[in-house]
Design a protein around this motif. Structure first.
Motif, PDB file in Angstrom:
ATOM      1  N   THR A 130      80.119  20.935  19.335  1.00 35.20           N
ATOM      2  CA  THR A 130      80.296  20.282  18.037  1.00 35.20           C
ATOM      3  C   THR A 130      80.691  21.353  17.026  1.00 35.20           C
ATOM      4  N   ASN A 131      80.879  20.941  15.792  1.00 37.28           N
ATOM      5  CA  ASN A 131      81.216  21.865  14.716  1.00 37.28           C
ATOM      6  C   ASN A 131      80.041  22.775  14.353  1.00 37.28           C
ATOM      7  N   ALA A 132      78.900  22.558  14.989  1.00 38.57           N
ATOM      8  CA  ALA A 132      77.728  23.418  14.775  1.00 38.57           C
ATOM      9  C   ALA A 132      77.245  24.011  16.104  1.00 38.57           C
ATOM     10  N   TYR A 133      78.169  24.212  17.038  1.00 39.58           N
ATOM     11  CA  TYR A 133      77.833  24.736  18.367  1.00 39.58           C
ATOM     12  C   TYR A 133      77.145  26.094  18.250  1.00 39.58           C
ATOM     13  N   LYS A 134      76.031  26.236  18.951  1.00 36.14           N
ATOM     14  CA  LYS A 134      75.203  27.444  18.948  1.00 36.14           C
ATOM     15  C   LYS A 134      74.782  27.843  17.532  1.00 36.14           C
ATOM     16  N   ASP A 135      74.546  26.824  16.697  1.00 32.80           N
ATOM     17  CA  ASP A 135      74.095  27.017  15.312  1.00 32.80           C
ATOM     18  C   ASP A 135      75.067  27.821  14.459  1.00 32.80           C
ATOM     19  N   VAL A 136      76.354  27.717  14.767  1.00 33.36           N
ATOM     20  CA  VAL A 136      77.402  28.392  14.002  1.00 33.36           C
ATOM     21  C   VAL A 136      78.378  27.324  13.512  1.00 33.36           C
ATOM     22  N   LEU A 137      78.808  27.412  12.251  1.00 27.60           N
ATOM     23  CA  LEU A 137      79.822  26.499  11.724  1.00 27.60           C
ATOM     24  C   LEU A 137      81.196  26.977  12.194  1.00 27.60           C
ATOM     25  N   TRP A 138      81.940  26.105  12.903  1.00 28.98           N
ATOM     26  CA  TRP A 138      83.242  26.471  13.455  1.00 28.98           C
ATOM     27  C   TRP A 138      84.366  26.216  12.458  1.00 28.98           C
ATOM     28  N   GLY A 139      84.321  25.147  11.703  1.00 31.48           N
ATOM     29  CA  GLY A 139      85.263  24.909  10.611  1.00 31.48           C
ATOM     30  C   GLY A 139      86.713  24.768  11.003  1.00 31.48           C
ATOM     31  N   ASN A 140      87.586  25.404  10.204  1.00 28.02           N
ATOM     32  CA  ASN A 140      89.027  25.340  10.440  1.00 28.02           C
ATOM     33  C   ASN A 140      89.416  26.179  11.656  1.00 28.02           C
ATOM     34  N   ALA A 141      90.572  25.886  12.203  1.00 26.83           N
ATOM     35  CA  ALA A 141      91.043  26.560  13.415  1.00 26.83           C
ATOM     36  C   ALA A 141      91.039  28.082  13.273  1.00 26.83           C
ATOM     37  N   LYS A 142      91.455  28.597  12.114  1.00 29.33           N
ATOM     38  CA  LYS A 142      91.533  30.048  11.941  1.00 29.33           C
ATOM     39  C   LYS A 142      90.162  30.719  11.955  1.00 29.33           C
ATOM     40  N   ASP A 143      89.087  29.931  11.846  1.00 30.53           N
ATOM     41  CA  ASP A 143      87.736  30.473  11.850  1.00 30.53           C
ATOM     42  C   ASP A 143      87.083  30.465  13.232  1.00 30.53           C
ATOM     43  N   TRP A 144      87.732  29.814  14.214  1.00 26.69           N
ATOM     44  CA  TRP A 144      87.098  29.612  15.512  1.00 26.69           C
ATOM     45  C   TRP A 144      86.817  30.910  16.269  1.00 26.69           C
ATOM     46  N   ASP A 145      87.719  31.876  16.228  1.00 28.66           N
ATOM     47  CA  ASP A 145      87.453  33.109  16.992  1.00 28.66           C
ATOM     48  C   ASP A 145      86.283  33.886  16.391  1.00 28.66           C
ATOM     49  N   ASP A 146      86.187  33.903  15.061  1.00 28.64           N
ATOM     50  CA  ASP A 146      85.038  34.562  14.421  1.00 28.64           C
ATOM     51  C   ASP A 146      83.743  33.801  14.710  1.00 28.64           C
ATOM     52  N   ALA A 147      83.804  32.463  14.697  1.00 29.81           N
ATOM     53  CA  ALA A 147      82.626  31.652  15.015  1.00 29.81           C
ATOM     54  C   ALA A 147      82.169  31.909  16.444  1.00 29.81           C
ATOM     55  N   ALA A 148      83.122  32.004  17.354  1.00 28.38           N
ATOM     56  CA  ALA A 148      82.783  32.263  18.759  1.00 28.38           C
ATOM     57  C   ALA A 148      82.094  33.617  18.908  1.00 28.38           C
ATOM     58  N   LYS A 149      82.597  34.610  18.206  1.00 28.48           N
ATOM     59  CA  LYS A 149      81.954  35.935  18.257  1.00 28.48           C
ATOM     60  C   LYS A 149      80.534  35.865  17.708  1.00 28.48           C
ATOM     61  N   LYS A 150      80.340  35.150  16.593  1.00 25.85           N
ATOM     62  CA  LYS A 150      78.994  34.988  16.017  1.00 25.85           C
ATOM     63  C   LYS A 150      78.067  34.277  16.999  1.00 25.85           C
ATOM     64  N   ALA A 151      78.631  33.373  17.797  1.00 22.45           N
ATOM     65  CA  ALA A 151      77.851  32.618  18.778  1.00 22.45           C
ATOM     66  C   ALA A 151      77.617  33.420  20.059  1.00 22.45           C
ATOM     67  N   GLY A 152      78.124  34.665  20.092  1.00 26.72           N
ATOM     68  CA  GLY A 152      77.907  35.520  21.260  1.00 26.72           C
ATOM     69  C   GLY A 152      78.848  35.249  22.419  1.00 26.72           C
ATOM     70  N   MET A 153      79.964  34.628  22.142  1.00 29.31           N
ATOM     71  CA  MET A 153      80.924  34.293  23.196  1.00 29.31           C
ATOM     72  C   MET A 153      81.992  35.369  23.328  1.00 29.31           C
ATOM     73  N   LYS A 154      82.623  35.409  24.480  1.00 25.96           N
ATOM     74  CA  LYS A 154      83.692  36.376  24.739  1.00 25.96           C
ATOM     75  C   LYS A 154      84.984  35.895  24.073  1.00 25.96           C
ATOM     76  N   VAL A 155      85.611  36.789  23.337  1.00 27.56           N
ATOM     77  CA  VAL A 155      86.887  36.524  22.669  1.00 27.56           C
ATOM     78  C   VAL A 155      87.772  37.731  22.935  1.00 27.56           C
ATOM     79  N   ASP A 156      88.965  37.481  23.502  1.00 27.40           N
ATOM     80  CA  ASP A 156      89.877  38.596  23.792  1.00 27.40           C
ATOM     81  C   ASP A 156      91.310  38.098  23.909  1.00 27.40           C
ATOM     82  N   GLY A 157      92.182  38.934  24.407  1.00 26.41           N
ATOM     83  CA  GLY A 157      93.593  38.598  24.531  1.00 26.41           C
ATOM     84  C   GLY A 157      94.013  38.219  25.937  1.00 26.41           C
ATOM     85  N   LYS A 158      93.055  37.931  26.825  1.00 27.44           N
ATOM     86  CA  LYS A 158      93.349  37.620  28.230  1.00 27.44           C
ATOM     87  C   LYS A 158      93.025  36.159  28.525  1.00 27.44           C
ATOM     88  N   PRO A 159      94.049  35.308  28.656  1.00 25.52           N
ATOM     89  CA  PRO A 159      93.798  33.870  28.831  1.00 25.52           C
ATOM     90  C   PRO A 159      93.362  33.490  30.243  1.00 25.52           C
TER      91      PRO A 159
END
Length: 173
Positions: free
Chosen positions: A87-116
């Protein structure tokens, strides 16, 4: 990936016997339980517009995004294809607009990188709101993404792009 080969067998009271076994052959030790063959997530890799809110744009969806937008489509894909209760509050982090998703994922402790990987979320941070898309397939350095509200307003598109044109990929697994 480990594959289990299952051959035809007959189950009789008290044990498992090969159809080729004779009555004189002693039964072998009980085989290990057969587990369902696992698939690499996501198991459903169909590339099609099966988004259930295509005829009702610009209303709040069950994940607290606006239908017809890239965020709603991707949230639906994460829930449907990846089986994650996102949801927009996944792992107690506000995900918001698309441009905020990678920062939200990092705050949620998820892996974010350039390898798809298939099932990742592609993030572009430029523009007022940014853009996200679902990685549907990969072929070398090219990826196929599925998205809403990119080249057609409030509509589905898929496109093949170079992976290095994406700012980041969010990994849910």
């Amino acid at each position: 990936m480990r594959w289990t080969v299952i051959t035809a067998a007959t189950v009789m009271a008290g044990g498992l016997f090969s159809p080729m076994a004779s009555a004189a052959t002693a039964p072998a030790a009980a085989p290990a339980p057969v587990q369902a063959a696992a698939c690499d997530k996501p198991c459903d890799r169909t590339i099609k517009d099966d988004y259930p809110y295509k005829s009702t744009p610009n209303v709040r969806d069950p994940w607290n995004f606006w239908t017809g937008q890239c965020t709603s489509f991707v949230a639906w894909r994460i829930n449907k294809r990846l089986g994650i209760k996102f949801t927009n509050a996944y792992k107690d982090v506000l995900w918001g607009n698309a441009k905020d998703w990678d920062d939200a994922a990092k705050k949620a402790g998820m892996k974010v990188d350039g390898k798809p990987k298939v099932g990742d979320i592609a993030v572009w941070n430029s523009g007022t709101y940014g853009h996200i898309a679902y990685v549907a397939s990969i072929d070398g350095t090219k990826i196929v993404v599925e998205e809403y509200n990119y080249s057609k307003p409030l509509a589905y598109t898929k496109r093949t792009i170079a992976a290095d044109t994406v700012d980041n990929f969010i990994h849910f697994f």
